[in-house]
Design a protein around this motif. Structure first.
Motif, PDB file in Angstrom:
ATOM      1  N   UNK A 142       0.873  -1.169   0.000  1.00  0.00           N
ATOM      2  CA  UNK A 142       0.000   0.000   0.000  1.00  0.00           C
ATOM      3  C   UNK A 142       0.916   1.226   0.000  1.00  0.00           C
ATOM      4  N   UNK A 143       0.349   2.425  -0.068  1.00  0.00           N
ATOM      5  CA  UNK A 143       1.226   3.607  -0.078  1.00  0.00           C
ATOM      6  C   UNK A 143       2.176   3.693   1.119  1.00  0.00           C
ATOM      7  N   UNK A 144       1.860   3.077   2.248  1.00  0.00           N
ATOM      8  CA  UNK A 144       2.722   3.193   3.418  1.00  0.00           C
ATOM      9  C   UNK A 144       3.236   1.883   3.969  1.00  0.00           C
ATOM     10  N   UNK A 145       3.199   0.809   3.156  1.00  0.00           N
ATOM     11  CA  UNK A 145       3.626  -0.493   3.679  1.00  0.00           C
ATOM     12  C   UNK A 145       4.223  -1.353   2.565  1.00  0.00           C
ATOM     13  N   UNK A 146       5.238  -2.121   2.953  1.00  0.00           N
ATOM     14  CA  UNK A 146       5.877  -3.039   2.008  1.00  0.00           C
ATOM     15  C   UNK A 146       6.466  -4.211   2.782  1.00  0.00           C
ATOM     16  N   UNK A 147       6.559  -5.337   2.113  1.00  0.00           N
ATOM     17  CA  UNK A 147       7.237  -6.499   2.680  1.00  0.00           C
ATOM     18  C   UNK A 147       8.658  -6.511   2.138  1.00  0.00           C
ATOM     19  N   UNK A 148       9.613  -6.694   3.036  1.00  0.00           N
ATOM     20  CA  UNK A 148      11.019  -6.803   2.681  1.00  0.00           C
ATOM     21  C   UNK A 148      11.444  -8.235   2.955  1.00  0.00           C
ATOM     22  N   UNK A 149      12.082  -8.867   1.986  1.00  0.00           N
ATOM     23  CA  UNK A 149      12.615 -10.209   2.173  1.00  0.00           C
ATOM     24  C   UNK A 149      14.010 -10.271   1.575  1.00  0.00           C
ATOM     25  N   UNK A 150      14.915 -10.972   2.237  1.00  0.00           N
ATOM     26  CA  UNK A 150      16.279 -11.078   1.721  1.00  0.00           C
ATOM     27  C   UNK A 150      17.022 -12.201   2.437  1.00  0.00           C
ATOM     28  N   UNK A 151      17.920 -12.823   1.703  1.00  0.00           N
ATOM     29  CA  UNK A 151      18.893 -13.695   2.345  1.00  0.00           C
ATOM     30  C   UNK A 151      19.866 -12.786   3.074  1.00  0.00           C
ATOM     31  N   UNK A 152      20.446 -13.294   4.142  1.00  0.00           N
ATOM     32  CA  UNK A 152      21.407 -12.475   4.866  1.00  0.00           C
ATOM     33  C   UNK A 152      22.591 -13.313   5.322  1.00  0.00           C
ATOM     34  N   UNK A 153      23.712 -12.608   5.485  1.00  0.00           N
ATOM     35  CA  UNK A 153      24.909 -13.135   6.143  1.00  0.00           C
ATOM     36  C   UNK A 153      25.291 -12.108   7.185  1.00  0.00           C
ATOM     37  N   UNK A 154      25.606 -12.578   8.368  1.00  0.00           N
ATOM     38  CA  UNK A 154      25.926 -11.656   9.449  1.00  0.00           C
ATOM     39  C   UNK A 154      27.127 -12.202  10.214  1.00  0.00           C
ATOM     40  N   UNK A 155      28.038 -11.310  10.543  1.00  0.00           N
ATOM     41  CA  UNK A 155      29.203 -11.665  11.357  1.00  0.00           C
ATOM     42  C   UNK A 155      29.255 -10.702  12.536  1.00  0.00           C
ATOM     43  N   UNK A 156      29.246 -11.273  13.735  1.00  0.00           N
ATOM     44  CA  UNK A 156      29.382 -10.491  14.958  1.00  0.00           C
ATOM     45  C   UNK A 156      30.717 -10.857  15.585  1.00  0.00           C
ATOM     46  N   UNK A 157      31.508  -9.858  15.915  1.00  0.00           N
ATOM     47  CA  UNK A 157      32.776 -10.093  16.604  1.00  0.00           C
ATOM     48  C   UNK A 157      32.651  -9.499  17.995  1.00  0.00           C
ATOM     49  N   UNK A 158      32.846 -10.349  19.002  1.00  0.00           N
ATOM     50  CA  UNK A 158      32.711  -9.843  20.367  1.00  0.00           C
ATOM     51  C   UNK A 158      33.984  -9.131  20.811  1.00  0.00           C
ATOM     52  N   UNK A 159      33.944  -8.571  21.986  1.00  0.00           N
ATOM     53  CA  UNK A 159      35.075  -7.781  22.464  1.00  0.00           C
ATOM     54  C   UNK A 159      36.313  -8.626  22.750  1.00  0.00           C
ATOM     55  N   UNK A 160      36.161  -9.960  22.823  1.00  0.00           N
ATOM     56  CA  UNK A 160      37.310 -10.852  23.005  1.00  0.00           C
ATOM     57  C   UNK A 160      37.882 -11.304  21.662  1.00  0.00           C
ATOM     58  N   UNK A 161      37.242 -10.897  20.553  1.00  0.00           N
ATOM     59  CA  UNK A 161      37.727 -11.249  19.222  1.00  0.00           C
ATOM     60  C   UNK A 161      37.114 -12.498  18.626  1.00  0.00           C
ATOM     61  N   UNK A 162      36.190 -13.148  19.325  1.00  0.00           N
ATOM     62  CA  UNK A 162      35.518 -14.336  18.782  1.00  0.00           C
ATOM     63  C   UNK A 162      34.426 -13.917  17.810  1.00  0.00           C
TER      64      UNK A 162
END
Length: 166
Positions: A112-132
């Protein structure tokens, strides 16, 4: 039996999606639909950029700040409200030193004028403060709604492939 029921449900959902794949709602002309696709895609790109720059707290700028918000992951409701998401992100963020999110095969379907569905494959990398590093991949879907502050994610679902069983 459980597998065949699940397969039947997934097949029915896919057939429904394929039947409506290129349908633009009557309330949108092609130019407006294209503008929605572009602006929601721009929001997704900004999310990835802001996460890399600011870490997990950047998500809070893109979540709808209202009672409608919720987020599920792998079929479980993980954040039933914006308050629960905010509390988690603020507690989690200090432990993350670096974050990268990459969207692939993105799809934006205007509703609609103010709504949409977003879909996507994703890859995510999180590095913690210890480097893992923690690595994730899967598929994301979300309902984006236009607000006075721009596009925001109202409902989200992240899914990851199940581990293969022998």
């Amino acid at each position: 039996m459980r597998f065949s029921v699940r397969l039947a449900l997934v097949s029915a959902a896919l057939l429904s999606l394929l039947a409506c794949q290129n349908a633009v709602p009557d309330s949108l002309d092609p130019a407006h639909a294209a503008a929605i696709q572009d602006s929601v895609s721009d929001m997704a790109a900004a999310i990835a950029r802001d996460l890399e720059r600011d870490g997990p707290t950047a998500w809070l700028s893109y979540f709808l700040d209202g009672p409608e918000f919720f987020m599920a992951s792998d079929g479980n409701l993980v954040f039933p409200s914006i308050d629960s998401a905010t509390s988690f992100v603020r507690g989690f963020a200090p432990g993350i030193a670096d974050m990268e999110l990459v969207w692939e095969d993105m799809r934006v379907d205007p509703l609609s004028p103010g709504a949409a569905v977003l879909g996507a494959s994703y890859r995510e990398v999180l590095t913690d403060t210890a480097g893992s590093e923690l690595r994730f991949r899967g598929y994301f879907t979300g309902l984006a709604v236009h607000t006075p502050m721009g596009w925001r994610l109202r409902d989200l679902h992240w899914s990851s492939p199940l581990p293969e069983t022998p």
